[in-house]
Write a protein that holds these residues in place. Structure first.
Motif, PDB file in Angstrom:
ATOM      1  N   PRO A   1       0.688  -1.007   0.194  1.00 28.07           N
ATOM      2  CA  PRO A   1       0.005  -0.003  -0.008  1.00 28.07           C
ATOM      3  C   PRO A   1       0.616   1.114   0.124  1.00 28.07           C
ATOM      4  N   CYS A   2       0.591   2.219  -0.630  1.00 34.44           N
ATOM      5  CA  CYS A   2       1.446   3.520  -0.755  1.00 34.44           C
ATOM      6  C   CYS A   2       0.470   4.874  -0.685  1.00 34.44           C
TER       7      CYS A   2
ATOM      8  N   GLU B   1      -5.645   5.509   6.592  1.00 40.67           N
ATOM      9  CA  GLU B   1      -5.747   6.658   5.158  1.00 40.67           C
ATOM     10  C   GLU B   1      -5.934   5.923   3.819  1.00 40.67           C
ATOM     11  N   ALA B   2      -6.537   7.028   2.826  1.00 41.26           N
ATOM     12  CA  ALA B   2      -6.623   6.426   1.557  1.00 41.26           C
ATOM     13  C   ALA B   2      -5.303   5.904   0.874  1.00 41.26           C
ATOM     14  N   HIS B   3      -5.069   4.612   0.381  1.00 42.24           N
ATOM     15  CA  HIS B   3      -4.030   4.409  -0.397  1.00 42.24           C
ATOM     16  C   HIS B   3      -4.130   3.743  -1.544  1.00 42.24           C
ATOM     17  N   ALA B   4      -2.872   3.820  -2.470  1.00 38.14           N
ATOM     18  CA  ALA B   4      -2.898   3.211  -3.741  1.00 38.14           C
ATOM     19  C   ALA B   4      -2.206   1.608  -3.427  1.00 38.14           C
ATOM     20  N   TRP B   5      -2.279   0.838  -4.532  1.00 38.33           N
ATOM     21  CA  TRP B   5      -1.512  -0.506  -4.291  1.00 38.33           C
ATOM     22  C   TRP B   5      -0.560  -0.454  -5.387  1.00 38.33           C
TER      23      TRP B   5
ATOM     24  N   ASP C   1      -8.072   6.477  -5.488  1.00 34.42           N
ATOM     25  CA  ASP C   1      -9.397   6.683  -5.685  1.00 34.42           C
ATOM     26  C   ASP C   1     -10.152   5.387  -5.539  1.00 34.42           C
ATOM     27  N   GLY C   2      -9.616   4.338  -5.832  1.00 34.83           N
ATOM     28  CA  GLY C   2     -10.184   3.116  -5.851  1.00 34.83           C
ATOM     29  C   GLY C   2     -10.352   2.341  -7.540  1.00 34.83           C
TER      30      GLY C   2
END
Ligand code: GLU
Length: 312
Positions: free
Chosen positions: A108-109, A135-139, A182-183
């Motif tokens: 996760p980033c 918190e919101a994260h990217a992969w 953002d999913g």
């Protein structure tokens, strides 16, 4: 070729097809049909804000007008009129990501582009994270994982059916995002999940995607999926020498039956297939029917760019 050939054309419906995407569609179609193979169409609409409504239908109408008839995929719920839409494939991508998490090849980033703007690539600051933060994260894909499957040699190197031996370096490509903060799903993950699910044996696409292949091959290795044969085609350049794209307002494909015939003929010429002059005014079906048995990848040549007469 040993296994039954299954090819596909997988446009992102961010706008209508242009001369460059038509070239990829025609080449992948002819390669599939020449090998007696299946050819499907998949709309890669994973990024809805980039895909205006109506573009997908326009692309399908354009393919029909150029005689590029696709084989209907099965009747799964994500298929409409025999065409797969990636926007309906959330569960499949989520399952693949879970598997990648278990294999510890993703992390996760939380970093924003702004934070690493002074670096050529994302420097991997979040690589040591184990559990997803609140918190919101990217992969992101951890390219170091390639070592488990033979490193650069096996993952970033392959025999391209047109380009010959290609050897790239994952270290210069970096840890690509697979799921955005953002999913939204990223192309790299969606494309390999669907190619595997649809049993694709051959990917024929533009050279602009050549350096995406190492990420895709790493994902295929990590998920235990077959690696399709790869064929990367020259790109069509605009008059200013730039790659033709929707961003630089590539001229739309013609719509009149006469202009469509001329354009298809010109596309076959660009592909080095030497279509007979007298077929320039023939129906798309007749032109393609003539080209299928004579199709030659070698005739395309390794030139990286082609300059098209887009006024046709
Ligand atoms: N959807 C990608 C594009 O339109 C192409 C995918 C592929 O052929 O792998 O650029």
């Amino acid at each position: 070729m040993s296994t039954a050939y299954r090819g596909r054309f997988a446009p992102t419906p961010s706008g209508p097809l242009h001369a460059g995407s038509l070239l990829a569609a025609v080449a992948s179609y002819l390669d599939a049909r020449h090998h007696g193979g299946n050819w499907s169409v998949r709309l890669e609409d994973v990024d809805p804000p980039r895909c205006p409504s109506g573009s997908a239908d326009t692309i399908l109408r354009q393919l029909e007008a150029f005689g590029l008839e696709w084989d209907a995929s099965n009747d799964a719920h994500d298929i409409i009129h025999g065409v797969r839409y990636q926007s309906r494939r959330h569960d499949a991508y989520a399952a693949a990501l879970e598997q990648l998490k278990l294999g510890r090849v993703v992390y996760p980033c939380v970093c924003s582009r702004k934070q690493w703007r002074d670096f050529p690539l994302y420097p991997g600051w979040c690589r040591t994270r184990r559990t997803p933060p609140a918190e919101a994260h990217a992969w992101r894909l951890d390219i170091r994982a390639a070592e488990q499957w033979g490193g650069n040699t096996a993952i970033a190197g392959w025999e391209d059916r047109l380009q010959g031996h290609v050897q790239l370096d994952l270290a210069t490509l970096g840890d690509v995002i697979l799921k955005r903060r953002d999913g939204l799903w990223a192309y790299q993950l969606a494309v390999i999940v669907d190619d595997a699910d649809q049993g694709i044996t051959d990917v024929v696409r533009g050279l602009d995607l050549l350096d995406n292949s190492p990420w895709q091959r790493l994902l295929q290795a990590a998920l235990g999926l077959p690696m399709p044969r790869l064929t990367h085609l020259p790109l069509i350049t605009a008059d200013n020498g730039q790659k033709l794209s929707k961003q630089n307002l590539a001229p739309a494909l013609p719509e009149s039956p006469h202009a469509i015939r001329q354009r298809l003929h010109h596309t076959l010429e660009l592909l080095g297939q030497d279509p007979p002059r007298e077929l320039a005014g023939a129906s798309p079906e007749e032109q393609l029917g003539h080209a299928i048995p004579r199709w030659s990848l070698a005739a395309i040549g390794k030139t990286p760019t082609l300059s098209a007469a887009t006024h046709l």
